[in-house]
Design an enzyme around this catalytic site. Structure first.
Site, PDB file in Angstrom:
ATOM      1  N   SER A 106       0.830  -1.204   0.000  1.00  0.00           N
ATOM      2  CA  SER A 106       0.000   0.000   0.000  1.00  0.00           C
ATOM      3  C   SER A 106       0.862   1.250   0.000  1.00  0.00           C
ATOM      4  CB  SER A 106      -0.906   0.015   1.232  1.00  0.00           C
ATOM      5  OG  SER A 106      -0.114   0.001   2.403  1.00  0.00           O
ATOM      6  N   HIS A 127      -3.044  -3.431  -5.765  1.00  0.00           N
ATOM      7  CA  HIS A 127      -3.342  -3.097  -4.376  1.00  0.00           C
ATOM      8  C   HIS A 127      -4.824  -3.309  -4.085  1.00  0.00           C
ATOM      9  CE1 HIS A 127      -3.856   0.014  -0.985  1.00  0.00           C
ATOM     10  NE2 HIS A 127      -3.490  -1.137  -0.481  1.00  0.00           N
ATOM     11  N   GLU A 139      -6.312  -1.049  -7.002  1.00  0.00           N
ATOM     12  CA  GLU A 139      -5.454  -0.076  -7.680  1.00  0.00           C
ATOM     13  C   GLU A 139      -4.419  -0.848  -8.491  1.00  0.00           C
ATOM     14  OE1 GLU A 139      -5.428   3.792  -4.743  1.00  0.00           O
ATOM     15  OE2 GLU A 139      -4.149   2.124  -4.157  1.00  0.00           O
ATOM     16  N   ASN A 177      -4.490   5.951  -0.604  1.00  0.00           N
ATOM     17  CA  ASN A 177      -3.703   6.298   0.583  1.00  0.00           C
ATOM     18  C   ASN A 177      -3.005   7.649   0.470  1.00  0.00           C
ATOM     19  OD1 ASN A 177      -4.324   4.204   2.340  1.00  0.00           O
ATOM     20  ND2 ASN A 177      -2.931   2.812   1.293  1.00  0.00           N
TER      21      ASN A 177
END
Length: 271
Positions: A106, A127, A139, A177
């Site tokens: 991540s 991800h 992702e 994130n």
């Protein structure tokens, strides 16, 4: 679980048979929950779905011995670049030329992992979000070396396991994130300055922005050590970026082993 449930042949690899037994049991329990909803009025079809899914799944403690027959390797081990690179270096020697490598990291740079192998063009990021069976998003990360063919294969695989892929370059935190972690850190700074209580900040973001959890609830859920690890990594990459500045309060809680839900206390206490 999602790969096996969508008809892929999966080998789950971990460090011991004990961990693998626990993982398989966890997958079985998770599948039961899924089938309760999905096959509410057809229990036989549900039982068949579980059996079929588990038949697609085998386990092993020896990654090098099983990788020779795989088309895609997804790594989801500890968030430590050196440890990941060691694994990828080993697998690179045993995997066929066509095999694509992907990391579920991540926060670490995919490019640095790809550079540990001889297959930089067949390397990308996948991800997934927790809990994976419920969360629709993946992702798909491409490095400057990821080939178009590899990128398309990763997108196709994400769709084949029933997810909605979004794509991003290999930039810190990718999309989610990169926006979420600085937001949570800003919430901590707001609280540190004494501008608002953590309870009020959480209520404000839930009712004002429609978020399912407030930032402090989310930090406790994610784990304060994980959040600190991410922000420390980004801070070392971009020390002058104020969004990546460490938080004294977060550091103090981690030092006191108050890591959130998993330890029973973080920003909040849990019974």
């Amino acid at each position: 679980q999602v790969a096996a449930a969508s008809g892929h042949t999966v080998v789950l690899v971990d460090q011991s048979d004990e961990i693998l037994k626990k993982s398989t049991k966890g997958i079985e329990e998770s599948l039961k929950r899924v089938t309760k909803k999905k096959f509410a009025d057809k229990p036989e079809a549900g039982a068949e779905f579980i059996k079929k899914t588990l038949n697609n799944l085998t386990t092993s403690t020896d990654a090098a011995s099983v990788v020779h027959s795989t088309d895609l390797v997804i790594e989801a081990i500890v968030e430590n670049l050196e440890v990941k690179n060691e694994l990828f270096k080993t697998l690179d020697k045993f995997a066929p030329d066509h095999t694509i490598f992907a990391s579920n990291t991540s926060s670490l740079q995919i490019t640095k992992m790809a550079n540990a192998t001889t297959r930089q063009d067949r390397f990308g990021g996948l991800h997934f979000f927790n809990p994976v069976p419920m969360m629709k998003l993946v992702e798909v990360i491409r490095t400057p070396m990821t080939s178009q063919k590899t990128f398309e294969s990763l997108l196709d695989f994400s769709k084949a396991v029933g997810k909605s892929p979004v794509s991003c370059k290999d930039t810190p935190g990718f999309i989610v994130n990169r926006l979420l972690v600085p937001y949570m850190m800003e919430a901590v700074r707001l609280f540190e300055r004494g501008d608002a209580s953590k309870e009020d900040i959480d209520v404000a973001m839930k009712l004002g922005a429609g978020y399912p959890m407030g930032p402090f609830e989310l930090l406790d859920y994610v784990g304060l050590d994980t959040s600190k690890y991410i922000i420390d990594g980004w801070h070392s990459l971009e020390p002058n970026n104020p969004l990546f500045a460490p938080s004294p309060l977060l550091n103090k809680l981690v030092e006191e082993k108050k890591l959130g839900k998993k330890t029973g206390e973080g920003f909040y206490k849990y019974e």
